[in-house]
Design an enzyme around this catalytic site. Structure first.
Site, mmCIF file in Angstrom:
data_model
loop_
_atom_site.group_PDB
_atom_site.id
_atom_site.type_symbol
_atom_site.label_atom_id
_atom_site.label_comp_id
_atom_site.label_asym_id
_atom_site.label_seq_id
_atom_site.Cartn_x
_atom_site.Cartn_y
_atom_site.Cartn_z
ATOM 1 N N VAL A 221 0.826 -1.203 0.000
ATOM 2 C CA VAL A 221 0.000 0.000 0.000
ATOM 3 C C VAL A 221 0.863 1.257 0.000
ATOM 4 C CG1 VAL A 221 -1.766 1.299 1.247
ATOM 5 C CG2 VAL A 221 -1.898 -1.198 1.148
ATOM 6 N N TYR A 222 1.912 1.235 0.798
ATOM 7 C CA TYR A 222 2.822 2.380 0.858
ATOM 8 C C TYR A 222 3.426 2.668 -0.510
ATOM 9 C CZ TYR A 222 7.100 5.007 1.905
ATOM 10 O OH TYR A 222 8.114 5.936 1.915
ATOM 11 N N VAL A 223 3.923 1.635 -1.167
ATOM 12 C CA VAL A 223 4.546 1.827 -2.473
ATOM 13 C C VAL A 223 3.513 2.246 -3.508
ATOM 14 C CG1 VAL A 223 5.764 0.672 -4.360
ATOM 15 C CG2 VAL A 223 6.473 0.291 -1.984
#
Length: 326
Positions: A221-223
């Site tokens: 999700v962060y990426v």
């Protein structure tokens, strides 16, 4: 017998003058005088150069480097500047002569960063403590910066958040929090700053991650949010190029910061994660926050005046050899 010059022809008279002058030059007494004069001249020159060197070495750094400051007089908004990369960017910008508008959510940390910036020579620092994901706070940040400094030259969208959450188990709350800070906040803050950036022919720098070019378990999700930020960079660069505004991204590798601790603090593995990332970095070390700040300062300066729509990776070779971190 002495021959008066008046009795000589003009040409012979000139030759006589030259011969007489040469005789005076080679006379021992005149040679001694010229030697002394030459010695005094050399001594004077050496003393002057020594004095100039001493004055240079004992002049305050801010005066010596004044003409070299790449951001001298520019006004920069830096989000997430109370720690980590943001604090490093603020310090680097201070040393390059910029005027700063700093924001973060931790007042104590932000005050420490301001002290460091002032020690580095930046006396014009504005601070706003608040949540950059809130519309009202973003508006306050831009308006207060414009009011204090009269312009905005650089916007650094650095504030971000991460969390270890595999895509197959990510929650809506985790997704919303990362997208709100990593994507929505830069988008809508930049929208507010664009009129001022067009006026100053300024630029935007978004801070992403080297992780967009590799795979790290649990970072899905962060990426995703950072890939979206890089797309935002390219599209906005295309929209604003004709208006003289540049937009670029910096993709840091491992930088010691509180973010790693926040990501894995529930597992007590922050030190282990950082150690593993450093081991996977060919240069064998982490990047100092201020070191990353100097890269951002370069992109913000006229030295990078023909660079826009680019992602500038600074990861010590991490993505060059690391397809994944186990």
């Amino acid at each position: 017998m002495f021959t008066p010059l008046s009795t000589l022809s003009p040409i012979r008279g000139q030759l006589w003058k030259l011969a007489s002058g040469f005789a005076l030059l080679v006379h021992p007494r005149h040679l001694a005088r010229k030697f002394v004069r030459c010695f005094l001249l050399i001594q004077y020159t050496v003393i002057c150069w020594c004095a100039r060197y001493y004055r240079y070495c004992n002049t305050p750094a801010e005066l010596v480097t004044a003409v070299e400051m790449a951001l001298r007089g520019l006004v920069a908004i830096i989000t997430g500047s109370s720690s980590g990369v943001g604090a490093g960017i603020a310090l680097a910008f201070s040393k390059e002569g910029a005027k700063l508008s700093l924001t973060g959510r931790n007042l104590k940390n932000l005050e420490e960063v301001v002290k460091d910036c002032k020690k580095a020579g930046c006396q014009d620092v504005l601070t706003n403590v608040g949540d950059i994901t809130q519309d009202a706070f973003r508006k306050t940040l831009v308006e207060s910066t414009k009011k204090k400094f009269g312009k905005i030259d650089v916007l650094v969208n650095n504030a971000g958040i991460s969390s270890l959450c595999p895509l197959q188990s990510a929650t809506k709350d985790q997704y919303d929090r990362m997208m709100a800070l990593n994507v929505e906040a830069p988008l809508f803050l930049t929208q507010l700053a664009i009129p001022h950036l067009i006026e100053s022919k300024g630029n935007v720098i978004n801070i992403s991650t080297a992780g967009t070019s590799t795979i790290a378990p649990g970072g899905g999700v962060y990426v995703m949010s950072k890939v979206a930020l890089e797309a935002f960079t390219r599209y906005l660069a295309q929209e604003l190029a004709t208006k003289g505004v540049r937009v670029n991204t910096v993709n840091p590798g491992i930088v010691p910061s509180q973010m790693i601790s926040r990501i894995v603090d529930d597992k007590g593995q922050a030190a282990e994660v950082e150690k593993a990332m450093i081991k996977a970095t060919p240069m064998g070390r982490a990047c100092a926050p201020e070191e990353m700040g100097h890269i951002v300062a370069f992109l913000a300066s006229d030295k990078a005046g023909f660079v826009t729509g680019e992602s500038f990776r600074a990861d010590g070779g991490f993505t060059m050899t690391t397809p994944a971190i186990a």
